[in-house]
Design a protein around this motif. Structure first.
Motif, short mmCIF file in Angstrom:
data_model
loop_
_atom_site.label_atom_id
_atom_site.label_comp_id
_atom_site.label_asym_id
_atom_site.label_seq_id
_atom_site.Cartn_x
_atom_site.Cartn_y
_atom_site.Cartn_z
N ARG C 174 -1.53 -30.66 -4.67
CA ARG C 174 -2.87 -31.25 -4.76
C ARG C 174 -3.88 -30.43 -3.96
NH1 ARG C 174 -2.37 -37.72 -3.94
NH2 ARG C 174 -1.67 -37.15 -1.85
N VAL C 175 -5.06 -30.35 -4.49
CA VAL C 175 -6.15 -29.61 -3.83
C VAL C 175 -7.42 -30.44 -3.89
CG1 VAL C 175 -7.56 -27.53 -3.83
CG2 VAL C 175 -5.15 -27.38 -4.48
N GLU C 212 -11.70 -28.26 -11.80
CA GLU C 212 -10.48 -29.06 -11.91
C GLU C 212 -9.59 -28.56 -13.06
OE1 GLU C 212 -11.61 -33.21 -11.90
OE2 GLU C 212 -12.48 -33.06 -9.89
N ARG C 244 -2.94 -30.38 -9.16
CA ARG C 244 -4.03 -31.32 -9.45
C ARG C 244 -5.19 -31.06 -8.48
NH1 ARG C 244 -1.19 -36.58 -8.52
NH2 ARG C 244 -3.25 -37.49 -8.82
N VAL C 245 -6.39 -31.03 -9.02
CA VAL C 245 -7.56 -30.66 -8.23
C VAL C 245 -8.62 -31.75 -8.34
CG1 VAL C 245 -9.38 -28.93 -7.92
CG2 VAL C 245 -7.11 -28.21 -8.69
N SER C 246 -9.23 -32.07 -7.22
CA SER C 246 -10.41 -32.97 -7.21
C SER C 246 -11.56 -32.23 -6.54
CB SER C 246 -10.09 -34.26 -6.46
OG SER C 246 -11.24 -35.07 -6.37
#
Lengths: 370, 370, 370, 370
Positions: C174-175, C212, C244-246
């Motif tokens: 996750r990022v 994203e 997964r990027v937010s």
């Protein structure tokens, strides 16, 4: 019925139009009842029309937010006695003429009619006596309405202290000015950030010519109506002051507030002392000072003794944006006196001048019965 | 042995000192071998001393990064033939004098010795002939070393185009200038962001006096050594030009690049045309133009036809920061001609002038044997 | 004949197009021979077309200044083997497709084809291996030319250090990222100064979705051509990484340089130490590092130990704008590691990526015979 | 006698001190009667002491301008019942303790006592119930006065919307935040313009730790006095909330207004919808909302639907600087919900919190008899 004078705002979605609407929120004399803008905005509510582009730091007044925007066709403003115009110069001329022809009183911030010899060009804290010329304008032009203009924003900052000097010490001979002007003067979207962020743009199209020309009309006098009436319809009602002005106009990364670096040569042989100049600024009272006016500043000129002021960030809101702040009064090794003047370019330098002119005219019975 | 002239930098941790070090990285004539700063920095490596305060956009040159910083005592610089001083004016005077007394050649960006009647005040693209006065200075002051200064940064931007006009059209009578100056001129930490972000400060202490005074010395001539030698030791080696200058200096939110809005009155009765003025700027060649110098700009003056330039962001690096860019050449309704000039205030306006002066002196044999 | 590959630039008058032209001035591989822009510019010389809108800090290269601008119709670019596209997304899609159909090799900075399953989306210092997919693209789409894209500017700053972590420590889970993006990313006139001077705009349309989505494609792998060829023409040649990027994207008053505040969670159970992370950044070598390429940065990632850097003003030009600078490597109390990454948004983040991609392709024989 | 509570301001010449003095001008409850600053200022009038450094946009209140500045020794403030402290953290701790020991009620913006287990850390629109702990503090510490603190400016912007979420949906598990903070938070002279003009500094010393720690105390509960009294004098009166926070703090070129980009994970398994989150922000009422308080905002949270807001320039003065504006409410692909929050960092984020805390305490009888 509020009993207030019903007002329409032209160019209502632009920067000057927004300022008109903000300044008239809760105003005791005037009530905005119609808003005009381009066909692109017409038919939308005002809130929809300015969505994402309302740049005032207070919310849109609720009553205006819900109004349906019309085009600027005069037919849509029959309910209004008074029109404030913040129209772009590319369209202002004909539209404002049409509104005057339709019986509206038009007070415009646009440049189009400023050079008209029967249209007052008035900075309210300088030459409110010129406003009475609207009677001549109506008579000689045979229009039921009239047009009044206010000055260019950068002219405004300079001409208020020049008037104080002229009033105290007589005619001025020469004025050299360099302006450092704020981005809000360029409207919205206006000045691209790529041009001005961390930068200076030493040019604003048409600005130097405006300062050099307008100063003479504003500092000048008014012909008596009788004499002028003997002339043909285009003879000027105004006697320009012979002061000569040389201007350099620059844009700087400031949001609000035009700074003017001014050097003045008096026409008299023995110029006043610096102390006398400072006192003249402090003592200056404008024609209209005695009236109780809603947006009248307590002092047309605020003098600062801080050697590093006026500054836009600290001084732009002096007198709720209707005062000019003057500082750095000192000798000029070439002319007589130098100083720095600052005004809020979208209040006194634009919508605020229009509004204060309207207030003066209302008190002097020039807006008809209330 | 590099065969280069060994150089010390005083005030090495400040903005001007950093620029000296950056500009001398890889320089073919000069090699930094000693760095001096305040006692607070002394004893640290240069990298430690400027940690968090190195504000150039290129890394610290490795050789300098590892040097141990000394105080500015002349005893620490015996290995140096040439000293570049970026010292603060509060301490520069005595330190520079001591270095000259100890036999160093001192080229200083500080103001302290600029008014000394035997110290050249030289903008390299204007009055390099003044540099030869160092021989008089040594003789009449009986010091083994000497001091040369360069001009204030804002003076520099203006005086290059003034020189071109003087060279082409004869003496100038009056010059009115308003400057819009960058923050890097204030050093580090220097100008607080609370004062300048989105703001203008219409005052820089001492700056207006510098422009008004320095211009005359720079545009003036040099007494012949023989005549001057007949005078006592304080008689000036320089004949000031009688041009009169009135300046207003402001600070604007720009990182690098001083903008000068200039209006000029020629002494002659029939001023040159605008076209002739523009051509004079384009054709201007300075004393030293023919020398092959490492940091010499191809053109001392770059003329722009874009009506909205020069701009700091776009033009500050013209000639690697050693050119002045001039634009907006137009008539002045009060004087004769107006224009806008821009220079890089920490290159040509400071360290770059010192360095180019040193290069000229090296080529003219004024720095001794290589 | 220069022997260089003949290049056309589409959208040549815009910010990215200007950067292409600047970066190719004197380039050893490529020579600009045609410039395309909107019909409004067509027929003018390039210098006329960008008058007042050239925003690079170096002059327009003389050869390009004199070129006549064409529309972007493929028929005007038959002399070109390679096309760099800086077109606005509103028109880029169809034009670029037409150029590929006409046999041109198109390297585009626009977003339109980035999600095409046969079009490489390549940050040159991250996933140059993807470039070889152009052969599949030509075969399966039966077009004589091809299209390659590079990433969105804000994706670029982040994905270079992410790749270094992935290469050293395996998959990322996750990022979370917040960007502070420069105004030059908005083109010209682009972001109005009234919106951004002394302000933050916490929204850039479409930007968060790009970061994203693009990260997974760039950090992912390539299907072998054989397997992929067995699929129908739209099967993807790329295997997206499951990271997964937010993202939150903001605009800040900076001219050049996007800053990304990143927090990373590794997929592994025992995350690397901060020292190991820093070392991985320092040791990172990209696919193509060994090639001698004109605009290749010495280090894809520059690590700074200054606790207050990277900063746009000081670090944006690292590696001539082709490096990413990383600093503030520290623990995250929620994920594993946090850091700040900065890239030049119009060099590595736009035109520079296109150019470096082209250089790699040239060295790998993907641009045909020279 | 005004009947108002007599107030002293410590650190009166600094940015926070100036804001205290500005906000108390004409205040119905409080009257500034003494001003304390460093020995350098002591003995001067307040106007002299802040000459050139008064950075508010309204003039110095006349009564304060004429006051003689004292040092911060408690002996000089015997006439005061209430002390507002804007002291620098380097000196605040001991001075504030001394004032409390001397019987003063001290409301401090400094960080020094925030972690004291008997000192309330209160954002007035979040946890005013904590203020009652001053009775425990007096009793268990046996001091006649007491100390109350408010939160760090960046914590404040975030914790108001977090409280609204906690109140509506129960505990929060994790919060990731990146702040974009204004320069006024750095005091005066504070942030050098060379560091921040057109730049971002991705680091503010100590700031991330403050946000990560303070949030738990502010969102937590209060031990009942009875239970706590059974403990020794250092047992905490506060039960920290277990929410975990990870913060990245950056400085941006904005004068006033901290922007927080926040991502929240709720502790519950089924997070609320975005609509429910927005409604919770709109419906949020704080403990104290029903009191008639002079500087109480109408809404603790103002929700904006403009996708590009909140913005410092447009929204910082919402609720006269005492509201937090929240926008961009959207899903987070990693946590549950993301939003952007903005507060005025020197009003609600500093002096305004202190003042509103004082108003609440006055209404609740915690300031003694009037």
């Amino acid at each position: 019925m509020s009993g207030k004078i019903r007002v329409g705002v032209l160019g209502a979605t632009g920067m000057v139009g927004q300022r008109f609407i903000q300044l008239m929120d809760g105003h005791p004399y005037f009530e905005v009842v119609a808003v005009g803008a381009s066909p692109r905005s017409a038919g939308k509510t005002y809130a929809e029309a300015v969505a994402g582009a309302w740049k005032m730091t207070t919310p849109i007044p609720a009553a205006v937010a819900a109004m349906i925007v019309a085009t600027c066709d005069a037919a849509h403003f029959v309910d209004c006695r008074l029109i404030f115009s913040g129209l772009d110069a590319s369209v202002a001329g004909a539209i404002e003429t049409a509104h005057a022809a339709a019986g509206r009183y038009v007070i415009s911030n646009s440049k189009n009619h400023r050079r008209d010899p029967l249209v007052p060009l008035v900075v309210p804290t300088v030459n409110a006596a010129h406003l009475a010329v609207v009677a001549q304008q109506q008579q000689r032009r045979a229009t039921p309405g009239w047009i009044v203009t206010n000055a260019n924003c950068s002219t405004t900052a300079m001409v208020v202290p020049l008037k104080a000097l002229q009033a105290a010490f007589g005619p001025l001979r020469r004025v050299m000015v360099t302006t450092l002007q704020a981005i809000s003067g360029g409207g919205y979207p206006g000045v691209p950030s790529m041009d001005i962020l961390g930068n200076v743009v030493p040019y604003i199209s048409g600005e130097e010519e405006k300062i050099e020309w307008e100063t003479g009309k504003i500092l000048g006098g008014v012909e008596t109506a009788a004499a002028a009436a003997g002339d043909d319809g285009d003879a000027s009602a105004f006697v320009h002051d012979p002061v000569r002005v040389s201007a350099t106009c620059t844009r700087v990364p400031v949001v609000d507030g035009h700074t003017c670096c001014v050097s003045v040569e008096f026409a008299c042989d023995t110029p006043p002392s610096l102390a006398a100049v400072a006192q003249a600024f402090r003592d200056y009272r404008f024609d209209g000072q005695d009236l109780a006016l809603p947006t009248k500043p307590q002092h047309a000129i605020v003098v600062t003794d801080d050697p590093a002021r006026p500054q836009p960030r600290l001084d732009v809101d002096a007198g709720n944006g209707q005062s000019v702040t003057v500082g750095r009064i000192r000798e000029c090794s070439l002319f007589h006196v130098k100083f720095v003047a600052l005004c809020h370019n979208t209040i006194l330098g634009a919508a605020g001048s229009s509004l204060l002119n309207a207030e003066i005219m209302k008190e002097r019975g020039l807006l008809g019965r209330a």
